[in-house]
Design an enzyme around this catalytic site. Structure first.
Site, PDB file in Angstrom:
ATOM      1  N   LYS A   1       6.628  -1.873   1.864  1.00 62.06           N
ATOM      2  CA  LYS A   1       5.433  -1.303   2.504  1.00 62.06           C
ATOM      3  C   LYS A   1       4.288  -2.302   2.330  1.00 62.06           C
ATOM      4  O   LYS A   1       3.405  -2.141   1.489  1.00 62.06           O
ATOM      5  CB  LYS A   1       5.103   0.071   1.883  1.00 62.06           C
ATOM      6  CG  LYS A   1       4.263   0.949   2.810  1.00 62.06           C
ATOM      7  CD  LYS A   1       4.356   2.392   2.406  1.00 62.06           C
ATOM      8  CE  LYS A   1       3.309   3.269   3.066  1.00 62.06           C
ATOM      9  NZ  LYS A   1       3.380   3.339   4.521  1.00 62.06           N
TER      10      LYS A   1
ATOM     11  N   LEU B   1      11.378   1.315   6.941  1.00 59.45           N
ATOM     12  CA  LEU B   1      10.771   1.814   5.713  1.00 59.45           C
ATOM     13  C   LEU B   1      11.453   3.144   5.380  1.00 59.45           C
ATOM     14  O   LEU B   1      11.534   4.021   6.250  1.00 59.45           O
ATOM     15  CB  LEU B   1       9.264   2.049   5.911  1.00 59.45           C
ATOM     16  CG  LEU B   1       8.566   2.501   4.629  1.00 59.45           C
ATOM     17  CD1 LEU B   1       8.361   1.320   3.686  1.00 59.45           C
ATOM     18  CD2 LEU B   1       7.232   3.166   4.925  1.00 59.45           C
TER      19      LEU B   1
ATOM     20  N   TYR C   1       0.831  -1.204   0.000  1.00 55.15           N
ATOM     21  CA  TYR C   1       0.000   0.000   0.000  1.00 55.15           C
ATOM     22  C   TYR C   1       0.860   1.247   0.000  1.00 55.15           C
ATOM     23  O   TYR C   1       2.082   1.183   0.222  1.00 55.15           O
ATOM     24  CB  TYR C   1      -0.947   0.004   1.212  1.00 55.15           C
ATOM     25  CG  TYR C   1      -0.259   0.299   2.526  1.00 55.15           C
ATOM     26  CD1 TYR C   1       0.553  -0.643   3.143  1.00 55.15           C
ATOM     27  CD2 TYR C   1      -0.390   1.544   3.141  1.00 55.15           C
ATOM     28  CE1 TYR C   1       1.200  -0.366   4.338  1.00 55.15           C
ATOM     29  CE2 TYR C   1       0.255   1.832   4.341  1.00 55.15           C
ATOM     30  CZ  TYR C   1       1.047   0.868   4.936  1.00 55.15           C
ATOM     31  OH  TYR C   1       1.698   1.155   6.106  1.00 55.15           O
TER      32      TYR C   1
ATOM     33  N   GLU D   1      12.927   2.675  14.012  1.00 56.85           N
ATOM     34  CA  GLU D   1      11.994   3.719  13.575  1.00 56.85           C
ATOM     35  C   GLU D   1      10.792   3.710  14.500  1.00 56.85           C
ATOM     36  O   GLU D   1      10.804   3.042  15.537  1.00 56.85           O
ATOM     37  CB  GLU D   1      11.597   3.494  12.105  1.00 56.85           C
ATOM     38  CG  GLU D   1      10.930   2.161  11.849  1.00 56.85           C
ATOM     39  CD  GLU D   1      10.544   1.922  10.384  1.00 56.85           C
ATOM     40  OE1 GLU D   1      10.395   2.872   9.621  1.00 56.85           O
ATOM     41  OE2 GLU D   1      10.378   0.738  10.036  1.00 56.85           O
TER      42      GLU D   1
END
Ligand code: PMP
Length: 285
Positions: free
Chosen positions: A147, A203, A34, A179
């Site tokens: 993702k 990511l 996505y 993250e």
């Protein structure tokens, strides 16, 4: 319901008319990808960058687009228009489509693209006042660069943070900060910025990439090197970034380490410069 037009396959239809197969691989296996793109003043920001990453995620998962990326962009624009979005987000997802449930996927399966758009204002409060965070182990798989729809490690961490009255979970793998559960993480020490390198463990956020470019323009040193939870604790400033949040200062961390942080001048400068980029983008549309 407001904003009821959605993208289904290659058509914009009413949300009530969508029918998804019980054995869609997205539904059974989380076998899909996505993107979330922010819309400012009716225009998507960094659309090309988001769809480049979409294509990369697809390729890393050996998944084919059912139509060209240019058509996906056109459909996204139609979706934004149909829902009359001024400020908001557009969510585009692709699954490997429906087939009798079996782990083995076929390369020629018919991927399904769906999407929705929603009105939403940038979170001014978080940007201004900052947010509290909770540091917890990163239990995710080893392809966080994709993702993908598989977000359980992220959603579980976000719940843990919320249970401690924190707005975001920060993640660490064996003492190395990676993250946030839905954001990238930066610390500032002696006026230099540090953030985890864009490896398989994070990511590579589109906002992160803008921030790195901005630090270059501003003459601020950025170290894309792993840093530890102790370095997080001892940081002068901490902030997180994402498409929906832009840059939010972090005012505290709890959990595996504890600290409070001032909202510092480097964070404020980067926030301002990112807003300038967003404004310029609107002028150039
Ligand atoms: N990391 C994770 C795990 C995320 O979910 C997000 C938000 N999509 C980000 C980083 C930030 O990426 P972007 O700036 O592209 O929104």
């Amino acid at each position: 319901m407001e904003n009821q037009f959605v993208l289904f396959g290659n058509q914009i239809i009413e949300r009530d008319h969508v029918s998804i197969d019980m054995e869609d691989r997205g539904y059974n296996f989380g076998d899909g990808i996505y993107e979330v793109v922010y819309i400012y003043g009716g225009e998507p920001f960094s659309l090309n960058e988001h769809f480049r990453r979409f294509e990369e995620s697809a390729s890393k998962l050996d998944m084919k687009l059912p139509y060209s990326i240019e058509q996906v962009k056109e459909k996204t624009a139609e979706l934004i228009k149909a829902n009359n979005i001024h400020n908001g987000i557009v969510y585009i997802q692709m699954t490997r489509g429906a087939s009798p449930r079996a782990h083995l996927y076929e390369r020629e399966s018919a991927s399904l693209i769906t999407g929705f758009a929603r009105k939403m204002d940038p979170p001014a409060d978080a940007q201004e006042k900052g947010i509290k965070t909770y540091l917890t182990p990163d239990i995710r798989w080893l392809r966080c660069d994709i993702k993908s729809l598989n977000l359980l490690g992220n959603t579980m961490a976000k719940r843990i943070a919320a249970d401690h009255s924190c707005g975001e979970a920060l993640l660490h793998r064996d003492g190395i900060c990676t993250e946030g559960s839905s954001s990238n993480l930066f610390i500032v020490k002696n006026n230099e910025v540090h953030t985890h390198p864009a490896t398989n463990l994070i990511l590579n956020g589109i906002t992160r990439q803008h921030i790195i470019e901005i630090t270059g323009e501003e003459g601020i040193t950025v170290n894309e090197e792993p840093f530890t939870t102790e370095e997080l604790q001892a940081a002068d400033e901490v902030f997180i970034s994402s498409t929906t949040m832009e840059i939010a200062p972090v005012i505290s961390v709890e959990g595996a380490v504890q600290a409070t942080y001032p909202i510092g001048s480097v964070t404020r400068r980067l926030q301002e410069k990112l807003k300038d980029r967003i404004k310029q983008h609107r002028v150039h549309q």
